[in-house]
Scaffold this motif. Sequence first.
Motif, short mmCIF file in Angstrom:
data_model
loop_
_atom_site.label_atom_id
_atom_site.label_comp_id
_atom_site.label_asym_id
_atom_site.label_seq_id
_atom_site.Cartn_x
_atom_site.Cartn_y
_atom_site.Cartn_z
N PRO A 45 0.85 -1.05 -0.14
CA PRO A 45 -0.04 0.00 0.05
C PRO A 45 0.80 1.40 -0.02
CG PRO A 45 -0.12 -1.09 2.18
CD PRO A 45 0.52 -1.99 1.08
N ASP A 46 2.14 1.10 0.28
CA ASP A 46 3.02 2.43 0.29
C ASP A 46 3.57 2.54 -1.04
OD1 ASP A 46 4.68 0.50 0.33
OD2 ASP A 46 6.02 1.17 1.52
N ARG A 47 3.35 1.95 -1.80
CA ARG A 47 3.66 2.07 -3.23
C ARG A 47 2.42 2.46 -4.26
NH1 ARG A 47 5.61 -1.92 -6.26
NH2 ARG A 47 6.79 -0.46 -7.43
N LEU A 48 3.10 3.19 -5.41
CA LEU A 48 2.14 3.48 -6.46
C LEU A 48 1.16 4.33 -5.96
CD1 LEU A 48 1.87 0.10 -8.56
CD2 LEU A 48 3.46 1.85 -8.80
N LYS A 49 1.49 5.54 -5.21
CA LYS A 49 0.60 6.45 -4.38
C LYS A 49 0.26 7.54 -5.48
CE LYS A 49 -0.71 6.02 -0.73
NZ LYS A 49 -1.80 5.46 -0.19
N GLY A 50 0.80 7.59 -6.46
CA GLY A 50 0.83 8.85 -7.53
C GLY A 50 1.25 10.13 -7.20
N TRP A 51 2.60 9.93 -6.57
CA TRP A 51 3.26 11.07 -6.41
C TRP A 51 4.57 10.99 -7.13
CZ3 TRP A 51 0.97 14.83 -4.06
CH2 TRP A 51 -0.17 14.71 -3.01
N SER A 52 5.00 10.02 -7.87
CA SER A 52 6.22 10.01 -8.58
C SER A 52 5.78 9.79 -10.15
CB SER A 52 7.10 8.89 -8.17
OG SER A 52 8.34 8.62 -8.88
N LEU A 53 6.56 10.68 -10.80
CA LEU A 53 6.42 10.56 -12.40
C LEU A 53 6.92 9.25 -13.05
CD1 LEU A 53 7.37 14.01 -13.60
CD2 LEU A 53 4.85 13.18 -12.86
N THR A 54 7.89 8.61 -12.07
CA THR A 54 8.48 7.47 -12.71
C THR A 54 7.80 6.08 -12.57
OG1 THR A 54 9.65 7.05 -10.43
CG2 THR A 54 10.83 8.63 -12.22
N ASP A 55 6.68 6.30 -11.77
CA ASP A 55 5.80 5.01 -11.72
C ASP A 55 5.15 4.78 -13.18
OD1 ASP A 55 6.42 4.32 -9.10
OD2 ASP A 55 5.07 5.48 -8.13
N ARG A 56 4.95 5.59 -13.87
CA ARG A 56 4.47 5.30 -15.01
C ARG A 56 5.12 4.40 -16.10
NH1 ARG A 56 5.18 6.88 -20.43
NH2 ARG A 56 3.23 7.14 -21.92
N ASP A 57 4.27 3.13 -16.29
CA ASP A 57 5.18 2.24 -17.11
C ASP A 57 4.64 1.84 -18.50
OD1 ASP A 57 6.44 -0.09 -17.50
OD2 ASP A 57 5.13 -1.36 -16.44
N PRO A 58 5.28 2.00 -19.56
CA PRO A 58 4.90 1.88 -20.78
C PRO A 58 4.51 0.34 -21.14
CG PRO A 58 6.86 3.52 -20.87
CD PRO A 58 6.39 3.00 -19.40
N HIS A 59 5.36 -0.25 -20.42
CA HIS A 59 5.02 -2.11 -20.71
C HIS A 59 3.57 -2.16 -20.15
CE1 HIS A 59 5.48 -6.08 -21.38
NE2 HIS A 59 5.22 -6.26 -19.88
N THR A 60 3.22 -1.77 -19.02
CA THR A 60 2.02 -2.01 -18.53
C THR A 60 0.93 -1.37 -19.50
OG1 THR A 60 2.33 -1.91 -16.13
CG2 THR A 60 0.15 -1.49 -16.55
N ILE A 61 1.03 -0.09 -20.18
CA ILE A 61 0.27 0.65 -21.18
C ILE A 61 0.13 -0.39 -22.24
CG2 ILE A 61 -0.27 2.37 -22.37
CD1 ILE A 61 1.31 4.24 -20.22
N GLU A 62 1.31 -0.88 -22.68
CA GLU A 62 1.28 -1.83 -23.77
C GLU A 62 0.20 -2.91 -23.59
OE1 GLU A 62 4.37 -3.77 -26.85
OE2 GLU A 62 4.82 -3.38 -24.71
N GLN A 63 0.42 -3.61 -22.39
CA GLN A 63 -0.44 -4.60 -22.13
C GLN A 63 -2.05 -4.27 -22.02
OE1 GLN A 63 2.22 -5.61 -18.51
NE2 GLN A 63 1.57 -7.83 -19.42
N LEU A 64 -2.26 -3.18 -21.68
CA LEU A 64 -3.72 -2.46 -21.54
C LEU A 64 -4.45 -2.19 -22.76
CD1 LEU A 64 -3.31 -0.27 -18.43
CD2 LEU A 64 -4.59 -2.40 -18.62
N MET A 65 -3.53 -1.83 -23.75
CA MET A 65 -4.04 -1.27 -25.21
C MET A 65 -4.79 -2.51 -25.85
SD MET A 65 -3.25 1.64 -25.95
CE MET A 65 -3.13 1.99 -27.63
#
Length: 301
Positions: free
Chosen positions: A27-47
Amino acid sequence: MRPPFLSVIPALKTVSELYFKAEQTPPDRLKGWSLTDRDPHTIEQLMPWWEWLYYYYFRVSTDGWEHVSPRDKTLYVGSHNGGMAAPDMFMMMVDWYWRFGLERPVYGLMHPKVWQVMPALARLAVQGGAVQAHPKTAIAALRSGASVLVYPGGIQDVFRPYPQRHDIHLNGRQGFVKLALREEVPIVPAISCGAHETFLVLTDIYPQVQALRQQLGLPWLFGIDPEVCPIYLGLPWGVAVGPLPHVPLPARIHTRVCPPIVFDRYGPDAAQDEDYVNDCYENVRRSMQTALDDLAKELSV
């Protein structure tokens, strides 16, 4: 070639796996405060899932992308439609990735309450490019050279009653104007028709519920003020009371990217000038309303 109704099965399987993985994230990760959490690989899988919705479910049409360049950092300001599903937002993201690629970042500002109500979904959204709706994250994104997508109307906008489906409802929130002025970036309106017909909002009884709650001294469910209490017709509930998620009906969606709005003055002084900010806000709201009126008229012919 796999038929459309079968092609969705592996896409749904992938989305389910990604959601389960996000659910297992600490729960302490991926809280939306860091720009580096954006993951193009995850986006590719969602596409594949988003593309199936784009082509076969919502049958999206779009125009206006010639007005923008991926090289320019821009503040996109959208009209929010379709309840918690907000399908036009995701369909606009599909257009972005097709045109500009997965590596060109655009960050979407997401309400902090999503992390309270649907933490796994929020973590998955972070990997897709969502960040906390806060000036600090928006400024950091723009200063990194990325673009930002914001829907100022928020939850009041996505649950506005059906007769108001062609109304721009920014809810008087002017933070996006101050952001654009301070960071000296143009505003590009992003509007749509159709997504608010994926369910039928009859009314919002939030004022009555709020008055009753205060009279009886009752707390909000889960201690979270929902800010709206719509009554709507939609799947799978039939009749729903409250901002519940729903399965959107397959209404056709048309998205439109409008020409950039460039103001006369920029900088910190302009952002602190209340009258000037009001004028800029009204300029954006009127421009968006005119564009939405034109789009609705074109699609009704």
